[in-house]
Design an enzyme around this catalytic site. Sequence first.
Site, PDB file in Angstrom:
ATOM      1  N   LEU A 144       0.892  -1.431   0.011  1.00 32.24           N
ATOM      2  CA  LEU A 144      -0.279   0.283   0.057  1.00 32.24           C
ATOM      3  C   LEU A 144       0.674   1.330   0.606  1.00 32.24           C
ATOM      4  O   LEU A 144       1.777   1.321   0.818  1.00 32.24           O
ATOM      5  CB  LEU A 144      -0.537   0.081   1.239  1.00 32.24           C
ATOM      6  CG  LEU A 144      -2.489  -0.965   1.185  1.00 32.24           C
ATOM      7  CD1 LEU A 144      -3.320  -0.631   2.706  1.00 32.24           C
ATOM      8  CD2 LEU A 144      -3.330   0.168   0.292  1.00 32.24           C
ATOM      9  N   ASP A 145       0.465   2.078  -0.206  1.00 33.30           N
ATOM     10  CA  ASP A 145       1.097   3.243  -0.793  1.00 33.30           C
ATOM     11  C   ASP A 145       1.233   3.649   0.951  1.00 33.30           C
ATOM     12  O   ASP A 145       0.541   3.951   1.625  1.00 33.30           O
ATOM     13  CB  ASP A 145       0.229   3.857  -1.350  1.00 33.30           C
ATOM     14  CG  ASP A 145       0.642   4.104  -3.155  1.00 33.30           C
ATOM     15  OD1 ASP A 145       1.301   3.040  -3.391  1.00 33.30           O
ATOM     16  OD2 ASP A 145      -0.335   4.511  -4.170  1.00 33.30           O
ATOM     17  N   PRO A 146       2.841   4.847   1.083  1.00 32.75           N
ATOM     18  CA  PRO A 146       2.840   5.316   2.313  1.00 32.75           C
ATOM     19  C   PRO A 146       1.342   6.119   3.207  1.00 32.75           C
ATOM     20  O   PRO A 146       0.322   5.587   3.981  1.00 32.75           O
ATOM     21  CB  PRO A 146       3.513   6.103   2.466  1.00 32.75           C
ATOM     22  CG  PRO A 146       4.568   5.870   1.776  1.00 32.75           C
ATOM     23  CD  PRO A 146       3.535   5.123   0.119  1.00 32.75           C
ATOM     24  N   ARG A 201      -3.529   4.077  -8.059  1.00 33.62           N
ATOM     25  CA  ARG A 201      -3.753   6.134  -8.700  1.00 33.62           C
ATOM     26  C   ARG A 201      -3.346   6.503 -10.462  1.00 33.62           C
ATOM     27  O   ARG A 201      -4.441   7.464 -11.048  1.00 33.62           O
ATOM     28  CB  ARG A 201      -2.131   6.481  -8.688  1.00 33.62           C
ATOM     29  CG  ARG A 201      -2.282   7.061  -6.326  1.00 33.62           C
ATOM     30  CD  ARG A 201      -0.477   7.169  -6.812  1.00 33.62           C
ATOM     31  NE  ARG A 201       0.399   6.324  -6.461  1.00 33.62           N
ATOM     32  CZ  ARG A 201       1.808   5.635  -6.948  1.00 33.62           C
ATOM     33  NH1 ARG A 201       2.058   6.569  -7.792  1.00 33.62           N
ATOM     34  NH2 ARG A 201       1.994   4.949  -6.477  1.00 33.62           N
ATOM     35  N   ALA A 216      -2.232   5.855   1.739  1.00 34.51           N
ATOM     36  CA  ALA A 216      -3.098   4.892   1.524  1.00 34.51           C
ATOM     37  C   ALA A 216      -3.728   3.534   3.215  1.00 34.51           C
ATOM     38  O   ALA A 216      -2.770   4.130   4.124  1.00 34.51           O
ATOM     39  CB  ALA A 216      -2.760   3.565   0.241  1.00 34.51           C
TER      40      ALA A 216
END
Length: 302
Positions: free
Chosen positions: A46-48, A181, A50
């Site tokens: 997961l992106d930071p 994204r 998110a």
Amino acid sequence: MARKRKGRDISGWLVVDKPAGLTSTAVVNKVRWAFDAKKAGHAGTLDPEATGVLAVALGEATKTVLYITDALKAYEFTVRFGQATRTDDAEGDVIATSDLRPSDDDIKEALHAFVGDILQVPPQFSAVMIDGERAYKRARDGEEMDIAARPLFVDELTLLDRPDADHAVLMLVCGKGGYVRSIARDLGAALGCLGHVLRLRRIWSGPFDAEDGISLEQIDELAKTAELDAYLRPLEEGLADLPELTCTPEAAVKLRNGNPAMVIASGVEYGDECWVSCDGAPVAVGRYKSGEVHPSRVFVTA
């Protein structure tokens, strides 16, 4: 002689409800410390910024990570229309703007093109490898890369809410390798208004739901206690999409030694991938062939 890794031989899954502001690796390190575990990994970065499900595997459960990584996952996210950013999310600088705003019907119609087997170009700031280096590292140096499109299966993409003209809340259900994204960026481009992800939450991943997740605050509070151990889920939950077969204790010994063995089977066909248990404990994953399972992964602690 290789140094023996310190820690407990503990196996299973911990479903973490990841907060914003931390990398997935940082969460895994926190979980490994809290359990004093020898080995840990996660199923899908997961992106930071998110939030939501980060499934962390401990010990022997790390051998089942790929089955969660390959499983369908669901995301709820907010798109901000009218702005494109360098990172395709709210963390990046705005690089283009538009005064155009789509109607609800425009959005619903555009979503059809993003469902099924599609091709998706990962963001410039992503972990894909470009000539042996992570794309995000090159992007940080200001390089604009030509990243090849990659196949993605999208099971569902729906409009959940429209708070105002600038924003839309969507739900995405997709397979392995999806970039939310990119969906937001490409949707904005298709609508002619530009767009990026403002907020992102993974609500489920394979068999794991965010509502069942433990917070980092709880992990800190319960670290290295039996109460935290109680949150650990069986490693076989990572095998939920595979059929389960059973075997005798004698066959379990053969399988754990990497040898084919006879199993008690029903509902499987030649060549099917399956997992085998003995007296309720997972033994191996392998291919079913004429009454035997040929193991590809074995579980030495269960």
